[in-house]
Design an enzyme around this catalytic site. Structure first.
Site, PDB file in Angstrom:
ATOM      1  N   LYS A  15       8.379  -0.438  12.743  1.00  0.00           N
ATOM      2  CA  LYS A  15       9.112  -0.009  11.549  1.00  0.00           C
ATOM      3  C   LYS A  15      10.190   1.012  11.931  1.00  0.00           C
ATOM      4  O   LYS A  15      11.312   0.973  11.447  1.00  0.00           O
ATOM      5  CB  LYS A  15       8.150   0.609  10.535  1.00  0.00           C
ATOM      6  CG  LYS A  15       7.075  -0.355  10.040  1.00  0.00           C
ATOM      7  CD  LYS A  15       6.174   0.277   8.995  1.00  0.00           C
ATOM      8  CE  LYS A  15       5.062  -0.691   8.600  1.00  0.00           C
ATOM      9  NZ  LYS A  15       4.130  -0.164   7.609  1.00  0.00           N
ATOM     10  N   GLU A  63      -5.028  -6.643  14.781  1.00  0.00           N
ATOM     11  CA  GLU A  63      -4.546  -5.323  14.364  1.00  0.00           C
ATOM     12  C   GLU A  63      -5.697  -4.307  14.421  1.00  0.00           C
ATOM     13  O   GLU A  63      -5.483  -3.118  14.629  1.00  0.00           O
ATOM     14  CB  GLU A  63      -3.949  -5.399  12.952  1.00  0.00           C
ATOM     15  CG  GLU A  63      -3.013  -4.251  12.618  1.00  0.00           C
ATOM     16  CD  GLU A  63      -2.215  -4.471  11.346  1.00  0.00           C
ATOM     17  OE1 GLU A  63      -1.111  -5.042  11.419  1.00  0.00           O
ATOM     18  OE2 GLU A  63      -2.696  -4.083  10.265  1.00  0.00           O
ATOM     19  N   LYS A  93       0.844  -1.200   0.000  1.00  0.00           N
ATOM     20  CA  LYS A  93       0.000   0.000   0.000  1.00  0.00           C
ATOM     21  C   LYS A  93       0.881   1.253   0.000  1.00  0.00           C
ATOM     22  O   LYS A  93       0.702   2.144  -0.799  1.00  0.00           O
ATOM     23  CB  LYS A  93      -0.921  -0.037   1.232  1.00  0.00           C
ATOM     24  CG  LYS A  93      -1.848   1.134   1.339  1.00  0.00           C
ATOM     25  CD  LYS A  93      -2.825   0.952   2.495  1.00  0.00           C
ATOM     26  CE  LYS A  93      -3.566   2.254   2.762  1.00  0.00           C
ATOM     27  NZ  LYS A  93      -4.532   2.137   3.849  1.00  0.00           N
ATOM     28  N   HIS A 134      -4.858 -33.150  17.484  1.00  0.00           N
ATOM     29  CA  HIS A 134      -3.706 -33.930  17.950  1.00  0.00           C
ATOM     30  C   HIS A 134      -2.604 -33.031  18.492  1.00  0.00           C
ATOM     31  O   HIS A 134      -1.467 -33.467  18.646  1.00  0.00           O
ATOM     32  CB  HIS A 134      -3.185 -34.804  16.807  1.00  0.00           C
ATOM     33  CG  HIS A 134      -4.206 -35.797  16.366  1.00  0.00           C
ATOM     34  ND1 HIS A 134      -4.338 -37.037  16.944  1.00  0.00           N
ATOM     35  CD2 HIS A 134      -5.197 -35.699  15.444  1.00  0.00           C
ATOM     36  CE1 HIS A 134      -5.339 -37.680  16.378  1.00  0.00           C
ATOM     37  NE2 HIS A 134      -5.888 -36.888  15.465  1.00  0.00           N
ATOM     38  N   GLU A 182      10.448  -4.679   4.725  1.00  0.00           N
ATOM     39  CA  GLU A 182      10.523  -6.084   4.312  1.00  0.00           C
ATOM     40  C   GLU A 182      10.247  -6.229   2.820  1.00  0.00           C
ATOM     41  O   GLU A 182      10.987  -6.882   2.079  1.00  0.00           O
ATOM     42  CB  GLU A 182       9.489  -6.924   5.082  1.00  0.00           C
ATOM     43  CG  GLU A 182       9.738  -7.051   6.570  1.00  0.00           C
ATOM     44  CD  GLU A 182       9.099  -5.946   7.382  1.00  0.00           C
ATOM     45  OE1 GLU A 182       8.860  -4.836   6.840  1.00  0.00           O
ATOM     46  OE2 GLU A 182       8.853  -6.173   8.581  1.00  0.00           O
ATOM     47  N   GLY A 202      -4.982  -1.942   4.995  1.00  0.00           N
ATOM     48  CA  GLY A 202      -4.158  -3.073   4.555  1.00  0.00           C
ATOM     49  C   GLY A 202      -4.809  -4.420   4.819  1.00  0.00           C
ATOM     50  O   GLY A 202      -4.881  -5.277   3.946  1.00  0.00           O
ATOM     51  N   ARG A 203      -5.328  -4.618   6.037  1.00  0.00           N
ATOM     52  CA  ARG A 203      -5.879  -5.931   6.396  1.00  0.00           C
ATOM     53  C   ARG A 203      -7.262  -6.177   5.783  1.00  0.00           C
ATOM     54  O   ARG A 203      -7.841  -7.231   5.963  1.00  0.00           O
ATOM     55  CB  ARG A 203      -5.928  -6.079   7.918  1.00  0.00           C
ATOM     56  CG  ARG A 203      -6.623  -4.940   8.632  1.00  0.00           C
ATOM     57  CD  ARG A 203      -6.328  -4.970  10.119  1.00  0.00           C
ATOM     58  NE  ARG A 203      -6.818  -3.806  10.842  1.00  0.00           N
ATOM     59  CZ  ARG A 203      -6.163  -2.649  10.937  1.00  0.00           C
ATOM     60  NH1 ARG A 203      -4.994  -2.502  10.332  1.00  0.00           N
ATOM     61  NH2 ARG A 203      -6.669  -1.638  11.619  1.00  0.00           N
TER      62      ARG A 203
HETATM   63  O1  F6P Z   1       2.482  -3.928   9.792  1.00  0.00           O
HETATM   64  C1  F6P Z   1       1.768  -2.755   9.607  1.00  0.00           C
HETATM   65  C2  F6P Z   1       1.194  -2.689   8.261  1.00  0.00           C
HETATM   66  O2  F6P Z   1       0.944  -1.347   8.039  1.00  0.00           O
HETATM   67  C3  F6P Z   1      -0.063  -3.516   8.051  1.00  0.00           C
HETATM   68  O3  F6P Z   1      -1.189  -2.892   8.496  1.00  0.00           O
HETATM   69  C4  F6P Z   1      -0.039  -3.680   6.574  1.00  0.00           C
HETATM   70  O4  F6P Z   1      -0.928  -4.660   6.164  1.00  0.00           O
HETATM   71  C5  F6P Z   1       1.411  -4.027   6.370  1.00  0.00           C
HETATM   72  O5  F6P Z   1       2.095  -3.186   7.282  1.00  0.00           O
HETATM   73  C6  F6P Z   1       1.938  -3.854   4.976  1.00  0.00           C
HETATM   74  O6  F6P Z   1       1.945  -2.516   4.577  1.00  0.00           O
HETATM   75  P1  F6P Z   1       2.157  -2.114   3.071  1.00  0.00           P
HETATM   76  O7  F6P Z   1       1.065  -2.717   2.250  1.00  0.00           O
HETATM   77  O8  F6P Z   1       2.114  -0.622   3.056  1.00  0.00           O
HETATM   78  O9  F6P Z   1       3.498  -2.632   2.628  1.00  0.00           O
END
Ligand code: F6P
Length: 536
Positions: A501, A350, A204, A381, A210, A264-265
């Site tokens: 972050k 979240e 987003k 199990h 990452e 995002g979620r």
């Molecule tokens: O971990 C925080 C967060 O902002 C989540 O809410 C989101 O889904 C994720 O990081 C990924 O963010 P982006 O889509 O901006 O890379």
């Protein structure tokens, strides 16, 4: 209060409630389309049910839902609308493609034209990949898609792709890379050919450490064989940040946008769903959206008493706020839903893991629960021991399907036999009297006794397919929304994860300089970082 006291003192158990309330099944089971929800195995009497319904009514849950559907700025801390429901406010036909079902406005601007335009661009792109018309730079067909994203830009597409694998094209494999641990991308790329691989960089913000690190490594890997100009055929993006996407080297033409009003979620039905559309095809994707939409319509227009997401939310609130349960388990009796609990771990935790109310005050009651789970029967199990005989109250959602996508001998009957048997056993328990009848040695009686009275919801669905999955996701989404309204928190920001972050960046500065800034860290952390720097 007296009623909840009786329940707390175990004077009114689920078993007893079935005897004293003969209308329990008709009152606490619901059939909507091909969903059958049985909420009757809960420690909730008629009186409690009435009070919980009043709680939802007094908190104006349905009015608040209308505010969300109308595009009002309900995410007050980020000053945003919350409109994942707009992403599925569409119809689809072979002739006309995706079309808007009606205006939804943010600041007096209808968002639907952009939603529909993006969906149709995604459909066009997916068709090209699926039919082999979109070729890699050496003219070969794309056989592998690598989605690079994390959190909401990973969990949704990964969960849905896995869930609907039996509907996916067999000539395209989708891989998901999320962890900044180099193992993730290295192991994924080790089996792939850059000529036939397409990367979707899903972010987003397009700033997430990452994702950007993995995307750069993917680009490096690709550029070992090819030139910058070849990137256009092998890298596309799903994002809200066009400038950053083009800075990375991806053509604006190959970017599929979404908007700040998609959390995002909640973003899997947005451009973040591109890998799903490529795998399943636009028709199946349209059915998925239709499933979401059905539950959206049910949620916004059904009275509290028979509103599935609201009922599910109220049951959760009962255990969380009145019976002190710390967590709840999502237990799908479907291997295809192996990522479902992880998906709603983010979705729920979240969203509702907050301790400040909408007025900025600290709350003096419990909010979001801990969410966990694994598919049955594997979980049986592993951790069911604690659910049956541990010291914690763990309400469970059992999710099962009447028909299997793989009708293989008697596998499905055996799976479903467990789906029915577990909630029954959790409710009934096994008494010492019964054990004596079974000739259990006296000294083992306390060990083999099951107290029972453990609450469960049974969600029985006709079949796992795109439509039912869409409805199932929306069911939980609106449940989370409802709970957030009642707890008076903002379910749509996530400052708690954003802190991570910033923190990692500051440590990384030390690692890069090879020297720990002891002023910045506590002695324990400084020591740990130093140990890492010296020995890496
Ligand atoms: O971990 C925080 C967060 O902002 C989540 O809410 C989101 O889904 C994720 O990081 C990924 O963010 P982006 O889509 O901006 O890379």
């Amino acid at each position: 209060e007296k009623e909840s006291q009786n329940i707390l003192e175990n004077k009114r158990t689920i078993k007893e409630l079935f005897v004293s309330e003969p209308d329990r099944l008709s009152r606490m089971t619901f059939k909507v389309d091909d969903f059958f929800l049985d909420f009757s195995k809960n420690i909730i009497s008629r009186k409690i049910q009435e009070l919980l319904n009043a709680l939802a009514i007094n908190n104006n849950v349905l009015k608040q839902a209308q505010r969300m559907f109308a595009g009002e700025t309900i995410n007050i801390t980020e000053n945003r609308s919350v409109l994942h429901i707009a992403l599925r406010n569409v119809s689809y036909s072979k002739k006309k493609g995706f079309k808007s079902l009606g205006e939804i406005s943010v600041n007096k601007q209808d968002v639907m034209p952009e939603v529909v335009n993006t969906l149709n661009r995604m459909a066009d792109f997916s068709d090209k990949i699926r039919k082999g018309k979109w070729r890699g730079t050496t003219g070969k067909k794309i056989t592998d898609i690598v989605n690079i994203g994390i959190g909401g830009s990973d969990l949704g597409p990964k969960m849905i792709y896995r869930a609907l694998l039996s509907f996916a094209a067999s000539n395209i494999n989708v891989h998901f890379v999320s962890n900044v641990d180099g193992t993730d991308i290295a192991e994924t790329l080790s089996n792939l050919n850059p000529e036939t691989t397409l990367f979707i960089v899903a972010s987003k913000t397009f700033t997430t450490q990452e994702t950007m690190t993995n995307a750069l490594s993917a680009k490096k890997w690709f550029l070992k064989r090819f030139k910058q100009k070849d990137i256009a055929k092998h890298f596309v993006a799903a994002s809200t940040a066009e400038n950053l996407v083009t800075d990375f080297g991806i053509d604006a033409e190959n970017m599929f946008p979404f908007w700040d009003w998609v959390g995002g979620r909640y973003s899997s039905p947005s451009a973040i769903g591109l890998p799903i559309m490529i795998a399943l095809g636009k028709e199946n994707y349209a059915k998925l959206l239709e499933g979401y939409q059905k539950m959206d319509n049910h949620f916004r227009s059904t009275p509290v008493e028979s509103n599935l997401p609201i009922q599910l939310a109220l049951i959760g609130i009962w255990y969380n706020n009145f019976l002190n349960a710390q967590s709840y388990a999502i237990l799908p009796y479907a291997q295809s839903l192996e990522h479902f609990a992880a998906y709603f771990q983010q979705g729920d935790m979240e969203s509702n893991g907050k301790s400040i109310n909408l007025k900025g005050e600290v709350v003096d009651y419990q909010t979001g629960p801990i969410v966990w789970g694994e598919p049955g029967t594997n979980g049986q199990h592993a951790f069911y021991q604690l659910i049956h005989q541990g010291t914690k109250l763990i309400p469970c959602d059992f999710i099962g399907f009447i028909q299997s996508n793989y009708p293989l001998s008697d596998h499905h009957d055996k799976l479903m036999a467990n789906f029915f048997a577990q909630p029954e056993a959790l409710m009934n328990g096994l008494s010492q009297e019964e054990l004596i009848k079974q000739n259990c040695p006296k000294e083992l009686l306390p060990f083999k006794e099951f107290k029972g009275n453990i609450p469960t919801n049974s969600i029985l669905i006709n079949k796992l397919n795109p439509q039912s999955l869409g409805s199932l996701i929306a069911l939980y989404e609106h449940k989370i929304f409802t709970q957030g309204i009642i707890w008076q928190i903002n379910s749509f920001d996530q400052y708690g994860v954003e802190l991570g972050k910033v923190l990692a960046k500051s440590v990384l500065e030390d690692i890069n300089s090879g020297k720990v800034n002891t002023k910045k860290h506590d002695p324990s952390t400084a020591n740990l970082i130093e140990l890492f720097i010296k020995n890496k």
